[in-house]
Write an enzyme that holds these catalytic residues in place. Structure first.
Site: not given
Length: 291
Positions: A13, A97-99, A101-105, A138
């Site tokens: 996102k 990762m760590g961007a 952009l909410g990837g982990g969430s 998030d």
């Protein structure tokens, strides 16, 4: 016959803007933002196994199980429901990762949504969102599953319809600790509030991110990435997403994607750039009941 395997696309996102409008007595910041889902996706594959355990295959090097959000999400749900059964989880990462952009969430949300289906738990959206909040701020948004006008400390969202647009997103490979942004004394904390109607009157206008100035001081690559977009897409008014370090620009529908793809080949070594499309809903939206 119930499914034993489920494959879910987990979208990233963008924060189309981020205004800090105040601060609570407990230190949490009050904000306004619009969260836009994009079609930059990880893939979460969930497979029922007979063993009473959560098993992660193809783990990410350097990420221990107690830090792995998909493992934590599965164990949290399993413990909450006292479920006697297991799952094998495979995660194919595409979102950096760590961007910011909410990837982990998003991966954690997909795990909760998917296992709620595979394990026939029948938990509603509100319950899953409450569990998700224990994993990250998030996660409830991705469980909510649609673009939203966000307020409070990020926990209040109202669905919002956005025109389909494409975006150029660049991650300059240097992550920023969110705490370092929000602890900075120079951070703007009194931005005037806007309304949903005010945003919708000109959603692609020159809105701002109050975290951006602090982030550029902490991480010079943020400014470098913003400057790169300004040169590549003149007049695009790029900004940072969330607390960074990813930056983005809304693309004019007349933009030539082939020309832009060629320009992306000239990004500095280690940077990641992609042209993405906006999504109206999380691909897993229809798997969860709001009642």
């Amino acid at each position: 016959m119930s499914k034993s395997i489920l494959v879910l696309r987990s979208p990233a996102k963008l924060n189309l803007f981020l205004h800090i409008i105040g601060r609570r007595t407990d230190g949490y910041h009050l904000l306004q933002s619009v969260f836009q889902l994009i079609d930059w996706c990880d893939t979460v594959t969930l497979k029922i196994i007979p063993e009473n355990e959560v098993r992660r295959i193809n783990p990410i090097p350097g990420v221990s199980p107690d830090q792995d959000l998909v493992v934590r999400a599965a164990k949290l749900l399993k413990d909450f429901c006292k479920f006697e059964g297991g799952v094998e989880i495979s995660l194919q990462k595409e979102i950096p990762m760590g961007a910011g952009l909410g990837g982990g969430s998003s991966d954690a949300a997909s795990t909760l949504i998917g296992l709620n289906t595979l394990w026939n738990l029948e938990l509603d959206q509100a319950t899953l969102a409450s569990l998700g909040l224990q994993l990250g701020a998030d996660v409830p948004f991705f469980i909510y599953g649609q673009n939203a006008f966000v307020e409070g400390i990020g926990e209040k969202f109202q669905g919002i319809e956005l025109e389909k647009r494409d975006f150029l997103v660049i991650f300059p490979r240097q992550g920023i600790a969110t705490a370092s942004i929000f602890q900075a004394p120079e951070l703007t904390r009194d931005h005037a509030q806007i309304t949903i109607d005010g945003f919708l009157a000109s959603p692609w206008s020159d809105l701002s991110n109050d975290c951006q100035a602090v982030a550029m001081r902490i991480c010079p690559e943020v400014k470098q990435a913003l400057d790169w977009i300004s040169r590549a897409v003149p007049g695009s008014k790029p900004r940072m997403s969330g607390s960074g370090s990813s930056v983005f620009a809304v693309l004019d529908p007349k933009t030539d994607p082939a020309k832009l793809e060629n320009l992306l080949q000239t990004l500095p070594q280690g940077w990641v750039g992609r042209i993405v499309g906006g999504l109206n809903k999380n691909p897993a939206y229809n798997l969860i009941s709001s009642e």
